[in-house]
Design a protein around this motif. Structure first.
Motif, mmCIF file in Angstrom:
data_model
loop_
_atom_site.group_PDB
_atom_site.id
_atom_site.type_symbol
_atom_site.label_atom_id
_atom_site.label_comp_id
_atom_site.label_asym_id
_atom_site.label_seq_id
_atom_site.Cartn_x
_atom_site.Cartn_y
_atom_site.Cartn_z
ATOM 1 N N PRO A 57 -3.487 -3.448 -5.016
ATOM 2 C CA PRO A 57 -2.484 -2.379 -5.026
ATOM 3 C C PRO A 57 -1.193 -2.906 -4.392
ATOM 4 N N ALA A 58 -0.104 -2.798 -5.143
ATOM 5 C CA ALA A 58 1.178 -3.323 -4.655
ATOM 6 C C ALA A 58 2.315 -2.404 -5.101
ATOM 7 N N ALA A 59 2.019 -1.104 -5.149
ATOM 8 C CA ALA A 59 3.012 -0.165 -5.679
ATOM 9 C C ALA A 59 3.610 0.727 -4.594
ATOM 10 N N LEU B 279 5.869 2.075 -1.301
ATOM 11 C CA LEU B 279 7.330 2.098 -1.130
ATOM 12 C C LEU B 279 7.810 1.093 -0.087
ATOM 13 N N GLY B 280 6.917 0.677 0.797
ATOM 14 C CA GLY B 280 7.298 -0.332 1.795
ATOM 15 C C GLY B 280 8.349 0.145 2.772
ATOM 16 N N THR B 281 8.245 1.392 3.200
ATOM 17 C CA THR B 281 9.306 1.957 4.062
ATOM 18 C C THR B 281 9.383 1.274 5.431
ATOM 19 N N ARG B 282 8.277 0.643 5.847
ATOM 20 C CA ARG B 282 8.330 -0.039 7.159
ATOM 21 C C ARG B 282 9.145 -1.322 7.080
ATOM 22 N N PHE B 283 9.501 -1.739 5.869
ATOM 23 C CA PHE B 283 10.239 -2.999 5.748
ATOM 24 C C PHE B 283 11.619 -2.772 5.133
ATOM 25 N N PRO C 260 10.449 -5.926 -3.741
ATOM 26 C CA PRO C 260 9.107 -5.567 -3.255
ATOM 27 C C PRO C 260 8.707 -6.373 -2.028
ATOM 28 N N LYS C 261 8.034 -5.701 -1.087
ATOM 29 C CA LYS C 261 7.603 -6.435 0.121
ATOM 30 C C LYS C 261 6.576 -7.504 -0.239
ATOM 31 N N GLU C 262 5.863 -7.316 -1.350
ATOM 32 C CA GLU C 262 4.867 -8.314 -1.768
ATOM 33 C C GLU C 262 5.536 -9.618 -2.190
ATOM 34 N N MET C 263 6.883 -9.588 -2.408
ATOM 35 C CA MET C 263 7.619 -10.804 -2.777
ATOM 36 C C MET C 263 8.333 -11.421 -1.574
ATOM 37 N N ARG D 107 1.133 0.024 -14.034
ATOM 38 C CA ARG D 107 2.045 0.711 -13.128
ATOM 39 C C ARG D 107 1.485 2.021 -12.607
ATOM 40 N N GLN D 108 1.722 2.247 -11.322
ATOM 41 C CA GLN D 108 1.452 3.558 -10.731
ATOM 42 C C GLN D 108 2.799 4.288 -10.771
ATOM 43 N N GLY D 109 2.890 5.321 -11.592
ATOM 44 C CA GLY D 109 4.184 5.981 -11.823
ATOM 45 C C GLY D 109 4.801 6.561 -10.572
ATOM 46 N N GLU D 110 3.961 7.001 -9.652
ATOM 47 C CA GLU D 110 4.448 7.624 -8.421
ATOM 48 C C GLU D 110 3.550 7.155 -7.282
ATOM 49 N N ALA D 111 4.143 6.836 -6.150
ATOM 50 C CA ALA D 111 3.347 6.319 -5.018
ATOM 51 C C ALA D 111 2.628 7.475 -4.328
ATOM 52 N N LEU D 112 1.478 7.857 -4.894
ATOM 53 C CA LEU D 112 0.751 9.028 -4.375
ATOM 54 C C LEU D 112 -0.310 8.649 -3.351
ATOM 55 N N GLY D 113 -0.399 7.365 -3.028
ATOM 56 C CA GLY D 113 -1.355 6.936 -2.012
ATOM 57 C C GLY D 113 -2.236 5.805 -2.502
ATOM 58 N N LEU D 114 -2.869 5.115 -1.545
ATOM 59 C CA LEU D 114 -3.696 3.950 -1.869
ATOM 60 C C LEU D 114 -4.881 4.325 -2.768
ATOM 61 N N HIS E 32 -5.062 6.737 -4.928
ATOM 62 C CA HIS E 32 -4.523 6.976 -6.269
ATOM 63 C C HIS E 32 -4.210 5.645 -6.955
ATOM 64 N N ALA E 33 -3.636 4.691 -6.200
ATOM 65 C CA ALA E 33 -3.300 3.379 -6.774
ATOM 66 C C ALA E 33 -4.569 2.683 -7.282
ATOM 67 N N ILE E 34 -5.635 2.715 -6.489
ATOM 68 C CA ILE E 34 -6.893 2.060 -6.901
ATOM 69 C C ILE E 34 -7.468 2.785 -8.124
ATOM 70 N N LEU F 113 -5.395 -5.622 -0.354
ATOM 71 C CA LEU F 113 -4.084 -4.973 -0.244
ATOM 72 C C LEU F 113 -2.975 -6.002 -0.417
ATOM 73 N N GLY F 114 -1.938 -5.590 -1.143
ATOM 74 C CA GLY F 114 -0.877 -6.511 -1.551
ATOM 75 C C GLY F 114 0.025 -6.996 -0.441
ATOM 76 N N ASP F 115 -0.119 -6.454 0.755
ATOM 77 C CA ASP F 115 0.747 -6.917 1.854
ATOM 78 C C ASP F 115 -0.045 -7.484 3.028
ATOM 79 N N ASP F 116 -1.336 -7.687 2.835
ATOM 80 C CA ASP F 116 -2.216 -8.169 3.905
ATOM 81 C C ASP F 116 -2.671 -9.593 3.598
HETATM 82 P P1 UTP Z 1 0.780 0.712 2.895
HETATM 83 O O1 UTP Z 1 0.696 2.037 3.500
HETATM 84 O O2 UTP Z 1 0.715 -0.492 3.773
HETATM 85 O O3 UTP Z 1 2.056 0.520 1.987
HETATM 86 O O4 UTP Z 1 -0.291 0.612 1.739
HETATM 87 P P2 UTP Z 1 3.364 1.340 1.830
HETATM 88 O O5 UTP Z 1 3.088 2.764 1.589
HETATM 89 O O6 UTP Z 1 4.137 0.587 0.794
HETATM 90 O O7 UTP Z 1 4.009 1.037 3.234
HETATM 91 P P3 UTP Z 1 4.983 1.820 4.190
HETATM 92 O O8 UTP Z 1 4.062 2.521 5.153
HETATM 93 O O9 UTP Z 1 5.859 2.742 3.378
HETATM 94 O O10 UTP Z 1 5.781 0.732 4.848
HETATM 95 C C1 UTP Z 1 -1.213 -0.460 1.604
HETATM 96 C C2 UTP Z 1 -1.135 -1.077 0.236
HETATM 97 O O11 UTP Z 1 -1.311 -0.095 -0.771
HETATM 98 C C3 UTP Z 1 -0.256 -0.123 -1.698
HETATM 99 C C4 UTP Z 1 0.910 -0.797 -0.978
HETATM 100 O O12 UTP Z 1 1.758 -1.461 -1.909
HETATM 101 C C5 UTP Z 1 0.204 -1.755 -0.043
HETATM 102 O O13 UTP Z 1 -0.057 -2.996 -0.666
HETATM 103 N N1 UTP Z 1 0.035 1.254 -2.137
HETATM 104 C C6 UTP Z 1 0.230 2.232 -1.229
HETATM 105 C C7 UTP Z 1 0.120 1.523 -3.488
HETATM 106 O O14 UTP Z 1 -0.059 0.625 -4.340
HETATM 107 N N2 UTP Z 1 0.407 2.785 -3.885
HETATM 108 C C8 UTP Z 1 0.611 3.792 -3.000
HETATM 109 O O15 UTP Z 1 0.864 4.933 -3.444
HETATM 110 C C9 UTP Z 1 0.518 3.511 -1.629
#
Ligand code: UTP
Length: 295
Positions: free
Chosen positions: A11-13, A15-19, A27-30, A104-111, A113-115, A131-134
């Motif tokens: 999962p790499a979709a 928003l990456g708000t912490r970065f 993308p933070k994955e890049m 593609r996950q059209g909307e970031a609805l949570g991990l 949902h992405a899976i 996880l795409g950032d670990d």
């Molecule tokens: P994180 O909670 O670390 O990612 O999710 P985030 O939501 O991008 O980060 P912040 O908190 O806003 O900074 C863990 C993994 O799940 C993916 C993220 O891309 C990350 O690799 N993810 C998370 C999705 O693919 N879709 C989502 O809706 C949420």
């Protein structure tokens, strides 16, 4: 016949708000860790653990992820013309590491949902999630150990690490009983608990191996902590009728989605590089002396 784990989902979709502000346009994955993006370390870890087919969950703003794993014939030709054969080999290796697919996950609805987006691709097989950032250090036994545990027990497995009690509220938290050296049986899972009432300080850490029944549970899961569809909640439902194992570990993980851990990853992984490590070590020593960190 016991099912083998040959597929993985990354999962790499998110928003990456912490970065932010970096993640406003990239993308933070890049993010580069020395000279390769975070996602490449993760795909290399999966391939190293025997995974042959990888599905990356991306979003509209993350096209560069797909480009990185595609052939780049003009670059290969230009490098070949200049006699840069090592570089050509490396560029080509990246596009040939595994069967890599994207959805593609059209909307970031949570991990969770992405899976869930991986259901059709995975079908009825067990699969790993990374996880795409670990990043896990290449010497880490975690993913290989989890896959071995799955294949021996035919039960889902989650990676777990102890964290300071006050930090458990940032993670999924597991109550568990020991089975053997690294293996525990999970009895309870809760997402982002209040540290005062958390069942333990064992945190869920970025690697999972699931039976395909997890998709049924994701489909039923309502938004939970933070308004997101949480994989921890789907796992808790799965545990009502299937065993869940935990694989415990203590080191080798870098949460590159968090600025401070990203910096640690860059420094530690650069120090290990044969081509850069010795010179970088001298630079770090000079900085440490200048900053009064060592005498
Ligand atoms: P994180 O909670 O670390 O990612 O999710 P985030 O939501 O991008 O980060 P912040 O908190 O806003 O900074 C863990 C993994 O799940 C993916 C993220 O891309 C990350 O690799 N993810 C998370 C999705 O693919 N879709 C989502 O809706 C949420």
């Amino acid at each position: 016949m016991a099912a083998k784990v040959k597929k993985a989902v990354i999962p790499a979709a998110g928003l990456g708000t912490r970065f932010l502000p970096f993640t406003k346009s990239s993308p933070k994955e890049m993010l580069p860790v020395v000279d390769r993006p975070v996602i490449q370390y993760i795909i290399e870890e999966a391939v190293d653990a025997g995974i042959e087919d990888i599905l990356v969950i991306t979003s509209r703003h993350k096209k560069s992820l797909e480009d990185h794993f595609d052939r780049l014939v003009d670059l290969e030709d230009a490098l070949t013309a200049k006699g840069k054969t090592d570089e050509v080999r490396e560029i080509r290796r990246i596009s040939e590491m595994a069967q890599i697919h994207f959805v593609r996950q059209g909307e970031a609805l949570g991990l969770g949902h992405a899976i869930g987006m991986a259901k059709n691709h995975i079908g009825g097989e067990p699969f790993a999630v990374l996880l795409g950032d670990d990043i896990m250090h290449r010497s880490s036994p975690v993913l290989k150990g989890m896959i071995a545990a799955y294949e021996a027990e035919q039960s889902s497995v989650v990676a777990l690490m102890e964290v300071p009690k006050q930090d458990i509220g940032s993670y999924g938290c597991a109550a568990a009983t020991a089975l053997s050296d690294n293996l525990v049986q999970v009895s309870e899972l809760v997402e982002k608990p209040d540290p005062e009432v958390a069942p333990s300080n064992l945190a869920v850490m970025g690697r999972y191996v699931f039976t395909p029944e997890i998709f049924d549970e994701i489909a039923k899961t309502q938004p939970g902590a933070g308004g997101e569809i949480q994989i921890t909640d789907a796992m808790a439902s799965l545990m009502t009728y299937q065993r869940m194992l935990g694989f415990t570990f203590t080191e080798g993980r870098f949460d590159t989605g968090k600025k401070i851990d990203y910096l640690r990853a860059v420094v530690e992984l650069a120090l290990e590089r044969e081509d850069l490590g010795p010179e970088f070590r001298t630079i770090l020593r000079d900085i440490a002396i200048r900053e009064g960190l060592v005498s």
